[in-house]
Design an enzyme around this catalytic site. Structure first.
Site, short mmCIF file in Angstrom:
data_model
loop_
_atom_site.label_atom_id
_atom_site.label_comp_id
_atom_site.label_asym_id
_atom_site.label_seq_id
_atom_site.Cartn_x
_atom_site.Cartn_y
_atom_site.Cartn_z
N TYR A 22 0.81 -1.21 0.00
CA TYR A 22 0.00 0.00 0.00
C TYR A 22 0.85 1.27 0.00
CZ TYR A 22 -4.18 -2.77 0.54
OH TYR A 22 -5.22 -3.65 0.32
N TYR A 150 -12.24 -6.41 6.68
CA TYR A 150 -11.06 -6.64 5.84
C TYR A 150 -10.84 -8.14 5.73
CZ TYR A 150 -6.43 -6.85 3.90
OH TYR A 150 -5.38 -7.14 3.07
N ASP A 251 -13.76 -15.25 9.65
CA ASP A 251 -12.39 -14.93 9.27
C ASP A 251 -11.62 -14.61 10.55
OD1 ASP A 251 -10.02 -13.81 8.51
OD2 ASP A 251 -10.87 -12.51 6.95
N LYS A 280 -2.05 -15.63 9.63
CA LYS A 280 -1.20 -14.74 10.40
C LYS A 280 -0.36 -15.44 11.49
CE LYS A 280 -2.69 -10.26 9.12
NZ LYS A 280 -3.96 -9.90 8.49
C1 LIG Z 1 -4.49 -10.11 7.16
C2 LIG Z 1 -5.86 -10.56 6.98
C3 LIG Z 1 -6.26 -11.24 5.82
C4 LIG Z 1 -5.35 -11.48 4.65
O1 LIG Z 1 -4.26 -12.28 4.98
P1 LIG Z 1 -2.93 -12.24 4.06
O2 LIG Z 1 -2.06 -13.29 4.67
O3 LIG Z 1 -2.39 -10.85 4.17
O4 LIG Z 1 -3.35 -12.58 2.67
C5 LIG Z 1 -7.58 -11.66 5.75
N1 LIG Z 1 -8.45 -11.45 6.76
C6 LIG Z 1 -8.09 -10.80 7.89
C7 LIG Z 1 -9.09 -10.61 8.99
C8 LIG Z 1 -6.79 -10.33 8.04
O5 LIG Z 1 -6.45 -9.65 9.13
#
Ligand SMILES: *Cc1c(COP(=O)(O)O)cnc(C)c1O
Length: 434
Positions: A22, A150, A251, A280
């Site tokens: 970004y 996100y 997520d 993550k």
């Molecule tokens: C970071 C994140 C993603 C994307 O993960 P990447 O490994 O960067 O592709 C998706 N959902 C959430 C909630 C995130 O914090």
């Protein structure tokens, strides 16, 4: 490694040729070169040490250069770094699946291992769509989600991100159009009001015939605004999904592995999703890996109808090196007093950050588990405030109006105090400059 670039100019070369997240390529903002890292300390090429407040975006929960994770990587490296997962398998993948199944809510017992969080979101979306197809329902191909979310940067994941912060207008023609409910406003069950779910309920009632799944970040909306919301919202979402034949995708890429004070944020509402994305912190920040968990019913349904397979398979699926480190990282976490460590962080945030609430120019202070957020009224000047942090010996990466920390769980109280003192000092300086 032989050197193509000389010591005095490699950074100029990097600046001219290498993209950062970004950020503009040309005339990019300053970047600080890291020489090595240990525990919660990042050491810059010029010798300065910074206390890491970011855990390299939620991931480095055990700190850097951890001996247990290092030896897990080295042992696996000497066996095999990688092998294809089509037709072959390996122990580290099975071990990881066993760990994930035992830790996540009960109905989740089928595991798809992939390369990154964004890809896991793509996988989750495709799973939901294929499930309804296999049940003979071809009409359910859209998603319902909440604003300010996100879910990643690939096109499928981005289409479920907040339309404004996700810049949907730029990619108008390639992004599928999903349904967006207003983001929840109640921050906990004590200030819950039923009107909070009204917009969501209207959308699911009106459009459930088209909706394959609801996707959301449970309890904490991360990169879309660092917002927290009431567990009651999540319970009502679960009930509405059940009532209208819609799957629920949680997520937990940011919230998973303890960050919010429970191992997974869903636990705070006592609900289980149909599909869960993890990423993550899964390898303790060592390498890229993600997982999608789902129920036996969903995997059986998909497998029982043509094409008799789930249609996804990345080259580096279940990379053994990443799986081995993930296993070691999960064992480290589960064997550590992580709840106490998160509670200690939350107390320090309450002590050190809450007073900022009364400052002019501060819109809000939010604390949950190992996440401390100071939201300002105006966006920060990024390069100026970053310099302020680095000069004070800490690494904090704000975005927009949000200055926040989510330190490695192993941070000591002394380091935490130093981190938060530097954070509030630099924020005060930024506000004073206007
Ligand atoms: C970071 C994140 C993603 C994307 O993960 P990447 O490994 O960067 O592709 C998706 N959902 C959430 C909630 C995130 O914090």
């Amino acid at each position: 490694m032989s050197k193509l670039l000389d010591d005095s100019s490699w950074l100029d070369f990097e600046k001219a040729h290498v993209w950062h997240p970004y950020a503009p390529m040309e005339g990019a903002l300053p970047c600080y070169p890291v020489a090595h890292a240990q525990g919660v300390q990042l050491t810059l090429e010029d010798g300065r040490n910074l206390i890491d407040g970011m855990s390299s975006w939620w991931s480095v929960i055990h700190g850097y250069n951890h001996p247990v994770l290092n030896s897990a990587a080295k042992e696996q490296l000497d066996r095999m770094a990688h092998v294809m997962f089509g037709g072959l398998t390996h122990r580290p993948a099975a071990e990881l699946a066993a760990r994930l199944i035992s830790l996540t809510p009960e109905p989740l017992e089928r595991v798809f291992l992939c390369d990154s969080g964004s890809v896991s979101v793509e996988v989750a979306i495709k799973m939901a769509i294929q499930y309804w197809q296999a049940r003979g329902n071809t009409g359910k191909q859209r998603l319902l989600t909440i604003r300010r979310g996100y879910h990643g940067d690939t096109c499928g994941a981005m289409a479920a991100c907040d339309p404004e912060t996700g810049m949907h207008h730029l990619f108008n023609r390639v992004l599928p159009k999903h349904f967006f409910a207003e983001a929840p406003t109640a921050v906990n069950d004590a200030n819950w009001h039923d009107s909070d779910i009204a917009g969501f309920r209207e959308l699911i009632e009106a459009h459930h015939a088209e909706i394959a799944a609801v996707i959301l970040e449970p309890i904490v909306q991360g990169a879309g605004g660092m917002r927290f919301y009431a567990p009651e919202y999540l319970r009502q979402v679960r009930a509405l999904c059940d009532a209208h034949d819609v799957l629920l995708i949680a997520d937990e890429i940011a919230t998973g592995f303890g960050r919010t004070g429970t191992l997974f944020a869903c636990e705070q509402a006592g609900i289980a999703p149909d599909i869960m994305c993890l990423g993550k912190a899964i390898t303790g920040g060592y390498m890229t890996l993600a997982a999608v968990l789902t129920t036996t019913e969903i995997s059986r349904t998909i497998s029982a109808r043509a094409p008799y397979a789930f249609m996804h398979g990345p080259t580096f699926m279940a990379n053994p090196l990443a799986c081995a480190v993930a296993n070691a990282s999960i064992d480290l976490l589960v064997g550590s007093p992580w709840q106490e460590r998160i509670a200690t962080m939350a107390e320090a945030f309450a002590r050190r950050l809450s007073p900022c609430r009364d400052w002019e120019g501060v819109a809000d202070v939010r604390i949950m588990g190992g996440i401390g957020v100071v939201e300002l009224e105006r966006p920060v000047n990024m390069s100026r405030i970053t310099e302020g942090f680095v000069d004070r010996g800490v690494w904090i990466r704000p975005f927009g109006k949000l200055v926040y920390v989510m330190p490695p769980y192993i941070i000591s109280e002394l380091e935490l105090d130093a981190l938060l003192a530097a954070m509030t000092d630099a924020v005060a300086e930024e506000l004073a400059r206007g």
